[in-house]
Design a protein around this motif. Structure first.
Motif, PDB file in Angstrom:
ATOM      1  N   THR A   1       0.854  -1.226  -0.006  1.00  0.00           N
ATOM      2  CA  THR A   1       0.000   0.180  -0.036  1.00  0.00           C
ATOM      3  C   THR A   1       0.999   1.101   0.127  1.00  0.00           C
ATOM      4  O   THR A   1       0.727   2.298  -0.718  1.00  0.00           O
ATOM      5  N   LYS A   2       1.950   1.388   0.753  1.00  0.00           N
ATOM      6  CA  LYS A   2       2.950   2.470   0.869  1.00  0.00           C
ATOM      7  C   LYS A   2       3.594   2.561  -0.671  1.00  0.00           C
ATOM      8  O   LYS A   2       3.753   3.840  -1.032  1.00  0.00           O
ATOM      9  N   GLN A   3       3.789   1.425  -1.122  1.00  0.00           N
ATOM     10  CA  GLN A   3       4.660   1.635  -2.412  1.00  0.00           C
ATOM     11  C   GLN A   3       3.513   2.242  -3.412  1.00  0.00           C
ATOM     12  O   GLN A   3       3.920   2.980  -4.383  1.00  0.00           O
ATOM     13  N   LEU A   4       2.265   1.752  -3.570  1.00  0.00           N
ATOM     14  CA  LEU A   4       1.241   2.323  -4.531  1.00  0.00           C
ATOM     15  C   LEU A   4       1.080   3.830  -4.225  1.00  0.00           C
ATOM     16  O   LEU A   4       0.834   4.374  -5.241  1.00  0.00           O
ATOM     17  N   ILE A   5       0.986   4.249  -3.176  1.00  0.00           N
ATOM     18  CA  ILE A   5       0.833   5.617  -2.895  1.00  0.00           C
ATOM     19  C   ILE A   5       1.908   6.324  -3.260  1.00  0.00           C
ATOM     20  O   ILE A   5       1.870   7.381  -3.834  1.00  0.00           O
ATOM     21  N   LYS A   6       3.241   5.767  -2.692  1.00  0.00           N
ATOM     22  CA  LYS A   6       4.374   6.432  -3.467  1.00  0.00           C
ATOM     23  C   LYS A   6       4.586   6.688  -5.078  1.00  0.00           C
ATOM     24  O   LYS A   6       4.945   7.531  -5.620  1.00  0.00           O
ATOM     25  N   ASN A   7       3.995   5.560  -5.472  1.00  0.00           N
ATOM     26  CA  ASN A   7       4.155   5.298  -7.027  1.00  0.00           C
ATOM     27  C   ASN A   7       2.756   5.908  -7.693  1.00  0.00           C
ATOM     28  O   ASN A   7       2.723   6.032  -8.900  1.00  0.00           O
ATOM     29  N   ARG A   8       1.874   6.812  -6.801  1.00  0.00           N
ATOM     30  CA  ARG A   8       0.844   7.302  -7.294  1.00  0.00           C
ATOM     31  C   ARG A   8      -0.070   6.184  -8.062  1.00  0.00           C
ATOM     32  O   ARG A   8      -0.940   6.570  -9.052  1.00  0.00           O
ATOM     33  N   LYS A   9      -0.005   5.161  -7.837  1.00  0.00           N
ATOM     34  CA  LYS A   9      -0.869   3.791  -8.506  1.00  0.00           C
ATOM     35  C   LYS A   9      -1.977   3.530  -7.710  1.00  0.00           C
ATOM     36  O   LYS A   9      -2.722   2.374  -8.123  1.00  0.00           O
ATOM     37  N   ILE A  10      -2.466   3.890  -6.483  1.00  0.00           N
ATOM     38  CA  ILE A  10      -3.245   3.610  -5.503  1.00  0.00           C
ATOM     39  C   ILE A  10      -4.762   3.964  -6.352  1.00  0.00           C
ATOM     40  O   ILE A  10      -5.731   3.303  -5.939  1.00  0.00           O
ATOM     41  N   PHE A  11      -4.518   5.148  -6.844  1.00  0.00           N
ATOM     42  CA  PHE A  11      -5.829   5.171  -7.850  1.00  0.00           C
ATOM     43  C   PHE A  11      -6.370   4.336  -8.577  1.00  0.00           C
ATOM     44  O   PHE A  11      -7.612   3.849  -8.661  1.00  0.00           O
ATOM     45  N   TRP A  12      -5.504   3.565  -9.253  1.00  0.00           N
ATOM     46  CA  TRP A  12      -5.837   2.572 -10.157  1.00  0.00           C
ATOM     47  C   TRP A  12      -6.455   1.358  -9.373  1.00  0.00           C
ATOM     48  O   TRP A  12      -7.289   0.746 -10.072  1.00  0.00           O
ATOM     49  N   ILE A  13      -5.777   0.922  -8.255  1.00  0.00           N
ATOM     50  CA  ILE A  13      -6.318  -0.015  -7.431  1.00  0.00           C
ATOM     51  C   ILE A  13      -7.787   0.182  -7.110  1.00  0.00           C
ATOM     52  O   ILE A  13      -8.578  -0.674  -7.096  1.00  0.00           O
ATOM     53  N   ILE A  14      -8.030   1.421  -6.621  1.00  0.00           N
ATOM     54  CA  ILE A  14      -9.327   1.994  -6.263  1.00  0.00           C
ATOM     55  C   ILE A  14     -10.321   1.753  -7.340  1.00  0.00           C
ATOM     56  O   ILE A  14     -11.521   1.225  -7.118  1.00  0.00           O
ATOM     57  N   LEU A  15      -9.983   2.170  -8.504  1.00  0.00           N
ATOM     58  CA  LEU A  15     -10.688   2.016  -9.704  1.00  0.00           C
ATOM     59  C   LEU A  15     -11.171   0.675 -10.083  1.00  0.00           C
ATOM     60  O   LEU A  15     -12.210   0.274 -10.507  1.00  0.00           O
ATOM     61  N   SER A  16      -9.906   0.043 -10.116  1.00  0.00           N
ATOM     62  CA  SER A  16     -10.362  -1.649 -10.514  1.00  0.00           C
ATOM     63  C   SER A  16     -11.173  -2.121  -9.504  1.00  0.00           C
ATOM     64  O   SER A  16     -12.003  -3.002  -9.752  1.00  0.00           O
ATOM     65  N   SER A  17     -10.996  -1.764  -8.003  1.00  0.00           N
ATOM     66  CA  SER A  17     -11.949  -2.378  -7.183  1.00  0.00           C
ATOM     67  C   SER A  17     -13.384  -2.097  -7.380  1.00  0.00           C
ATOM     68  O   SER A  17     -14.415  -3.005  -7.122  1.00  0.00           O
ATOM     69  N   TYR A  18     -13.762  -0.834  -8.169  1.00  0.00           N
ATOM     70  CA  TYR A  18     -15.119  -0.553  -8.306  1.00  0.00           C
ATOM     71  C   TYR A  18     -15.595  -1.112  -9.712  1.00  0.00           C
ATOM     72  O   TYR A  18     -16.869  -1.641  -9.912  1.00  0.00           O
ATOM     73  N   LEU A  19     -14.733  -1.361 -10.534  1.00  0.00           N
ATOM     74  CA  LEU A  19     -15.136  -1.953 -11.856  1.00  0.00           C
ATOM     75  C   LEU A  19     -15.285  -3.493 -11.542  1.00  0.00           C
ATOM     76  O   LEU A  19     -16.397  -4.025 -11.979  1.00  0.00           O
ATOM     77  N   ILE A  20     -14.620  -4.417 -10.586  1.00  0.00           N
ATOM     78  CA  ILE A  20     -14.801  -5.551 -10.485  1.00  0.00           C
ATOM     79  C   ILE A  20     -16.109  -5.599  -9.838  1.00  0.00           C
ATOM     80  O   ILE A  20     -17.028  -6.618  -9.751  1.00  0.00           O
ATOM     81  N   SER A  21     -16.331  -4.595  -8.809  1.00  0.00           N
ATOM     82  CA  SER A  21     -18.009  -4.464  -8.122  1.00  0.00           C
ATOM     83  C   SER A  21     -19.020  -4.749  -9.121  1.00  0.00           C
ATOM     84  O   SER A  21     -20.049  -5.166  -9.059  1.00  0.00           O
ATOM     85  N   ILE A  22     -18.917  -3.579  -9.850  1.00  0.00           N
ATOM     86  CA  ILE A  22     -20.002  -3.444 -11.052  1.00  0.00           C
ATOM     87  C   ILE A  22     -20.043  -4.929 -11.861  1.00  0.00           C
ATOM     88  O   ILE A  22     -21.376  -5.171 -12.174  1.00  0.00           O
TER      89      ILE A  22
END
Length: 295
Positions: free
Chosen positions: A65-86
């Motif tokens: 999680t820290k690495q994803l925040i640092k690399n600014r990729k956490i947004f993509w994980i959040i987006l993917s979580s809502y796509l799979i929920s849809i």
């Protein structure tokens, strides 16, 4: 050889379980689809938390999680979580509303829709076989639209949401356990809030339904973990063939177990889809053989 055998066995098990899940969700048809989705998310999180505790992998979650925040990729994980929920919601909705054949159609279209996603976002070239396969699928969807009088939006949205989810997963690659944990963590608060305000009560439909809702987390996590083993121990081409097991089982379950009608126009649509898949597979095999000859 042993690893490849493990990979193929795990892949077959994962796709077979995914194919059988339609029957599971149909048993929950008395529960509103959004509530079923919310319970699935919550109990998936609880299940994966138990897995992580047994594996002692919480430090890995924190570090990732820290690495994803640092690399600014956490947004993509959040987006993917809502796509799979849809994707989950549409599938549950379709199965519980006697549209399991249309749902299986979506999973047949999905690999070919991946081609469209690759063209649009990854700028990959369109081969002749892929172009023919896409054309056949388009003809099938047009026939279905004409016969039913409306565009099969649920089918297309289900396929598109999973394709976009797969695109993000390709760009931000994480182990299945870690990925599933983060995705469920990001959507769990929304699911919990929804369940708190929903008029539906988990125990109101009897012990059987309550038990199924609790087990929805386990039946979500197990195929994903099996799939993770498969991707590590076998090649992508092999998994590409195995993946058609899922919608085939779904279709058979819809016809022979859920007693859904299979009209002639649906049969025609599936013929075009299957022809498209055949052209797609043969094209991939030819491309693979050509690559081997050049080595």
């Amino acid at each position: 050889m042993e690893k490849r055998r493990l990979g193929i066995t795990s892949g077959l098990a994962a796709y077979t379980l995914w194919g059988l899940l339609g029957v599971f969700w149909e048993l929950l048809s008395v529960v509103p689809a959004l509530d079923t989705l919310a319970y699935r998310i919550v109990f998936s999180l609880l299940t994966i938390c138990i897995v992580l505790t047994v594996q002692r992998d919480w430090k890995t979650i924190w570090w990732t999680t820290k690495q994803l925040i640092k690399n600014r990729k956490i947004f993509w994980i959040i987006l993917s979580s809502y796509l799979i929920s849809i994707n989950w919601f549409i599938y549950i909705y379709m199965v519980t509303h006697h549209e399991a054949t249309e749902a299986s159609l979506g999973y047949y279209i999905m690999p070919l829709m991946n081609v469209v996603i690759a063209l649009m976002f990854l700028h990959e070239k369109l081969s002749r076989s892929k172009a023919i396969a896409l054309l056949l699928v388009i003809v099938g969807v047009v026939i279905l639209t004409i016969q039913t009088g409306s565009l099969p939006l649920n089918t297309l949205l289900m396929a598109a949401s999973f394709c976009l989810y797969g695109l993000i997963k390709k760009q931000v690659q994480l182990p299945a356990t870690i990925s599933l944990t983060l995705e469920t963590i990001f959507v769990a608060p929304v699911a919990i809030v929804y369940l708190l305000i929903s008029p539906h009560v988990m125990t109101q439909d009897g012990l059987g339904v309550t038990t199924l809702l609790i087990f929805s987390g386990i039946i979500t996590v197990i195929p994903l973990l099996l799939f993770a083993v498969a991707t590590k121990n076998t090649d992508f081409i092999t998994l590409g063939f195995i993946q058609y097991l899922n919608p085939t089982i779904q279709l058979l379950m819809a016809i022979f177990v859920m007693n859904e009608s299979f009209s002639w126009h649906k049969a025609v649509v599936f013929v075009f889809i299957w022809l498209g898949i055949l052209v797609f597979i043969l094209g991939n095999m030819h491309g693979l053989q050509r690559v081997k000859r050049t080595k």
